[in-house]
Design a protein around this motif. Structure first.
Motif, PDB file in Angstrom:
ATOM      1  N   ALA A 164       0.838  -1.209   0.000  1.00  0.00           N
ATOM      2  CA  ALA A 164       0.000   0.000   0.000  1.00  0.00           C
ATOM      3  C   ALA A 164       0.866   1.250   0.000  1.00  0.00           C
ATOM      4  O   ALA A 164       0.593   2.210  -0.745  1.00  0.00           O
ATOM      5  CB  ALA A 164      -0.930  -0.015   1.218  1.00  0.00           C
ATOM      6  N   ALA A 184       2.484   1.692  -3.384  1.00  0.00           N
ATOM      7  CA  ALA A 184       1.520   2.167  -4.389  1.00  0.00           C
ATOM      8  C   ALA A 184       1.235   3.649  -4.193  1.00  0.00           C
ATOM      9  O   ALA A 184       1.132   4.405  -5.169  1.00  0.00           O
ATOM     10  CB  ALA A 184       0.223   1.360  -4.289  1.00  0.00           C
ATOM     11  N   THR A 185       1.129   4.072  -2.930  1.00  0.00           N
ATOM     12  CA  THR A 185       0.861   5.490  -2.656  1.00  0.00           C
ATOM     13  C   THR A 185       2.027   6.355  -3.122  1.00  0.00           C
ATOM     14  O   THR A 185       1.845   7.358  -3.828  1.00  0.00           O
ATOM     15  CB  THR A 185       0.634   5.694  -1.148  1.00  0.00           C
ATOM     16  OG1 THR A 185      -0.382   4.796  -0.723  1.00  0.00           O
ATOM     17  CG2 THR A 185       0.207   7.121  -0.846  1.00  0.00           C
ATOM     18  N   LEU A 210       4.452   5.627  -5.293  1.00  0.00           N
ATOM     19  CA  LEU A 210       4.598   5.588  -6.752  1.00  0.00           C
ATOM     20  C   LEU A 210       3.469   6.346  -7.452  1.00  0.00           C
ATOM     21  O   LEU A 210       3.710   7.091  -8.406  1.00  0.00           O
ATOM     22  CB  LEU A 210       4.614   4.143  -7.245  1.00  0.00           C
ATOM     23  CG  LEU A 210       5.922   3.370  -7.038  1.00  0.00           C
ATOM     24  CD1 LEU A 210       5.744   1.920  -7.457  1.00  0.00           C
ATOM     25  CD2 LEU A 210       7.031   4.015  -7.860  1.00  0.00           C
ATOM     26  N   GLY A 211       2.247   6.143  -6.966  1.00  0.00           N
ATOM     27  CA  GLY A 211       1.095   6.771  -7.618  1.00  0.00           C
ATOM     28  C   GLY A 211       1.154   8.285  -7.507  1.00  0.00           C
ATOM     29  O   GLY A 211       1.047   8.998  -8.511  1.00  0.00           O
ATOM     30  N   LEU A 212       1.337   8.790  -6.279  1.00  0.00           N
ATOM     31  CA  LEU A 212       1.371  10.240  -6.089  1.00  0.00           C
ATOM     32  C   LEU A 212       2.672  10.814  -6.638  1.00  0.00           C
ATOM     33  O   LEU A 212       2.684  11.895  -7.225  1.00  0.00           O
ATOM     34  CB  LEU A 212       1.207  10.585  -4.606  1.00  0.00           C
ATOM     35  CG  LEU A 212      -0.090  10.081  -3.956  1.00  0.00           C
ATOM     36  CD1 LEU A 212      -0.206  10.574  -2.516  1.00  0.00           C
ATOM     37  CD2 LEU A 212      -1.312  10.495  -4.755  1.00  0.00           C
ATOM     38  N   SER A 265       4.673   9.666  -9.167  1.00  0.00           N
ATOM     39  CA  SER A 265       4.736   9.727 -10.633  1.00  0.00           C
ATOM     40  C   SER A 265       3.814  10.827 -11.143  1.00  0.00           C
ATOM     41  O   SER A 265       4.104  11.494 -12.132  1.00  0.00           O
ATOM     42  CB  SER A 265       4.355   8.378 -11.248  1.00  0.00           C
ATOM     43  OG  SER A 265       3.020   8.077 -10.957  1.00  0.00           O
ATOM     44  N   ASN A 266       2.719  11.060 -10.440  1.00  0.00           N
ATOM     45  CA  ASN A 266       1.809  12.134 -10.845  1.00  0.00           C
ATOM     46  C   ASN A 266       2.461  13.506 -10.635  1.00  0.00           C
ATOM     47  O   ASN A 266       2.313  14.406 -11.460  1.00  0.00           O
ATOM     48  CB  ASN A 266       0.509  12.043 -10.041  1.00  0.00           C
ATOM     49  CG  ASN A 266      -0.507  13.078 -10.470  1.00  0.00           C
ATOM     50  OD1 ASN A 266      -0.928  13.085 -11.617  1.00  0.00           O
ATOM     51  ND2 ASN A 266      -0.866  13.958  -9.566  1.00  0.00           N
ATOM     52  N   ILE A 326      -2.559  15.189 -12.647  1.00  0.00           N
ATOM     53  CA  ILE A 326      -3.824  15.792 -12.225  1.00  0.00           C
ATOM     54  C   ILE A 326      -3.658  16.352 -10.814  1.00  0.00           C
ATOM     55  O   ILE A 326      -2.812  15.878 -10.051  1.00  0.00           O
ATOM     56  CB  ILE A 326      -4.978  14.765 -12.273  1.00  0.00           C
ATOM     57  CG1 ILE A 326      -4.687  13.550 -11.382  1.00  0.00           C
ATOM     58  CG2 ILE A 326      -5.215  14.305 -13.699  1.00  0.00           C
ATOM     59  CD1 ILE A 326      -5.838  12.571 -11.276  1.00  0.00           C
ATOM     60  N   PRO A 327      -4.445  17.370 -10.441  1.00  0.00           N
ATOM     61  CA  PRO A 327      -4.370  17.890  -9.068  1.00  0.00           C
ATOM     62  C   PRO A 327      -4.827  16.824  -8.080  1.00  0.00           C
ATOM     63  O   PRO A 327      -5.647  15.970  -8.428  1.00  0.00           O
ATOM     64  CB  PRO A 327      -5.348  19.070  -9.085  1.00  0.00           C
ATOM     65  CG  PRO A 327      -6.254  18.815 -10.230  1.00  0.00           C
ATOM     66  CD  PRO A 327      -5.455  18.054 -11.249  1.00  0.00           C
ATOM     67  N   LEU A 328      -4.257  16.865  -6.867  1.00  0.00           N
ATOM     68  CA  LEU A 328      -4.605  15.836  -5.877  1.00  0.00           C
ATOM     69  C   LEU A 328      -6.070  15.927  -5.474  1.00  0.00           C
ATOM     70  O   LEU A 328      -6.713  14.920  -5.204  1.00  0.00           O
ATOM     71  CB  LEU A 328      -3.727  15.965  -4.638  1.00  0.00           C
ATOM     72  CG  LEU A 328      -2.298  15.459  -4.815  1.00  0.00           C
ATOM     73  CD1 LEU A 328      -1.598  15.403  -3.474  1.00  0.00           C
ATOM     74  CD2 LEU A 328      -2.273  14.083  -5.479  1.00  0.00           C
ATOM     75  N   ILE A 329      -6.558  17.156  -5.425  1.00  0.00           N
ATOM     76  CA  ILE A 329      -7.978  17.313  -5.114  1.00  0.00           C
ATOM     77  C   ILE A 329      -8.647  17.923  -6.334  1.00  0.00           C
ATOM     78  O   ILE A 329      -8.364  19.051  -6.713  1.00  0.00           O
ATOM     79  CB  ILE A 329      -8.178  18.190  -3.863  1.00  0.00           C
ATOM     80  CG1 ILE A 329      -7.589  17.444  -2.656  1.00  0.00           C
ATOM     81  CG2 ILE A 329      -9.662  18.489  -3.644  1.00  0.00           C
ATOM     82  CD1 ILE A 329      -7.695  18.169  -1.356  1.00  0.00           C
TER      83      ILE A 329
END
Lengths: 163, 175
Positions: free
Chosen positions: B12, B15-16, B18-20, B22-23, B30-33
Motif C-alpha cells: 500500500a 503504491a501510494t 509511486l502513484g502520487l 509519478s503524478n 492531475i491535481p490531488l484534489i
C-alpha cells in the motif's frame, strides 16, 4: 482428488500468474490516463469529490504492484489479499451503481467512455477473479517464485506459511 | 497473519508513493484534489397542487425524489399515458397510467410491496394523476407513498437519468 488438484503447485502457479496478468493489464490504461479514470470514479457517485483524484492515482498503482508481485512470486499472499480486497470493492461499487440505475462505463480495463458498460456479467467475472485471489492467498504458491529462489527452505510449498 | 499485514502495508505504501510521486513528476498530472461540483438541484421548493387535501401522501421535492431514486428499495410509478412513458421516463420507473389503472393494476401489483417506499409522478405541475394514483394506492393499504409533483418535466429539465421504451422492454436497470 479435487483437493490434490487445487493444491497442485503448477495449478497454483497458473492461478497466481493469471491473476497477476489480469491486474497488470487492468492497471495500465488507468495509469496512463489518470484524469479519465478519475472521471469514471466520479461517475460511480460513491466517493466524495475530495478523495476521487487521490484514489484514482493510488488504486491503479496498487493493481500494478500486486500484479507484478503475483507474477514474480514475492509478497504473494499480501498481493493476493489486496487483489481480493480490491475485487470486493469493485463488486460493491458495481452493485451500488447498478442498483442506482447509473448507466456508465465500468473503467475496468479501459478509461474510454465507449468501453464496456456496467452489467451483471461484470459482477460474475469479479466473483470468479475473487475466487482466484482467495486461492492464491490460501495456497501461498511458491512454484517458480522469487520467494523460493531467495529462501530455499525445505517444504516451502506447503500451505499458508509466511509471506 | 502479522507477516501478511506487514506485506500488505508495504504494497500500500509503495503504491501510494509511486502513484502520487509519478503524478507529481508528470507535467500533465492531475491535481490531488479535483473539482467535482455537486449536482445542481435548482430551487428546492416543493410543488403542491391546489387540490391537495389533508391526509394526502406527502409531496416531495426534486432533491428528495433524487435521493429516493438512489435508494434501491424505492419504487417509482409513472402515472402518465403509455405513449408518454415510452417516449421517456425516469430510469426504473414502472408505468401505471392512472386513466387505465384497472387494466394495468393486475400487471403492476406483483411488482409492488406494501412496505416499500413508492414515489409517484406524472408530467409535472399541470397534471394531477400522480396525486389521484397516490390516493388510490393509499386506499389499497400502501403506506409509504410520496408524490413527486414536479414530475417528469422537472426531472428531465435537470438532466437526471431517464430512458425510453415500453414496459416490457424494461431490462434497463440491468443493462
Amino acid at each position: 482428488m479435487i483437493r490434490k488438484f487445487l493444491f497442485d503447485e503448477p495449478v497454483g502457479l497458473l492461478v497466481r500468474v493469471g491473476l497477476g496478468i489480469i491486474f497488470i493489464f487492468a492497471s495500465i490504461d488507468k495509469i496512463l490516463h489518470p484524469g479519465a479514470f478519475a472521471e469514471i470514479v466520479n461517475n460511480y457517485q460513491i466517493l466524495p469529490g475530495s478523495l476521487i483524484n487521490i484514489f484514482a492515482l493510488i488504486l491503479p498503482m496498487l493493481e500494478l504492484l500486486c500484479g507484478i508481485a503475483l507474477i514474480l512470486g514475492f509478497l504473494v499472499r499480501p498481493a493476493a489479499a489486496w487483489a481480493g480486497i480490491m475485487l470486493v470493492m469493485f463488486i460493491i461499487a458495481v452493485s451500488l451503481a447498478l442498483s442506482k440505475g447509473i448507466n456508465i462505463s465500468c473503467g475496468c480495463f479501459s478509461t474510454s467512455s465507449h468501453a464496456r458498460m456496467l452489467g451483471m456479467n461484470l459482477i460474475l467475472q469479479d466473483i470468479g477473479m475473487l475466487l482466484l485471489a482467495v486461492h492464491a492467498v490460501y495456497c501461498d504458491n511458491r512454484y517458480l517464485s522469487l520467494a523460493r529462489l531467495f529462501n530455499k527452505r525445505p517444504n516451502s510449498g506447503t500451505l499458508g506459511h509466511g509471506v | 497473519m502479522k507477516k501478511l499485514l506487514i506485506g500488505m502495508a508495504i504494497l500500500a505504501i509503495a503504491a501510494t508513493v509511486l502513484g502520487l510521486g509519478s503524478n507529481a513528476m508528470n507535467s500533465s498530472g492531475i491535481p490531488l484534489i479535483g473539482y467535482y461540483p455537486e449536482i445542481e438541484y435548482g430551487p428546492d421548493s416543493v410543488i403542491v397542487p391546489p387540490s391537495a387535501q389533508e391526509g394526502d401522501p406527502p409531496f416531495i421535492t426534486l432533491k428528495e425524489a433524487f435521493g429516493k431514486y438512489h435508494d434501491p428499495g424505492t419504487i417509482f410509478l409513472d402515472a402518465r399515458e403509455p405513449e408518454e412513458y415510452e417516449a421517456g421516463h425516469i430510469v426504473g420507473a414502472i408505468n401505471l397510467p392512472f386513466d387505465w389503472i384497472d387494466d394495468y393494476w393486475p400487471g403492476v401489483e406483483p411488482q409492488l410491496n406494501k412496505n416499500a417506499a413508492i414515489v409517484i409522478y406524472c408530467s409535472g405541475a399541470e397534471c394531477e394523476s400522480s396525486l389521484f394514483e397516490g390516493r388510490y394506492l393509499r386506499e389499497l393499504g400502501y403506506q409509504d407513498l410520496y408524490i413527486f409533483f414536479g414530475g417528469w418535466s422537472e426531472w428531465e429539465s435537470r438532466g437526471f437519468p431517464t430512458t425510453t421504451g415500453g414496459q416490457n422492454s424494461e431490462t434497463e436497470k440491468m443493462q
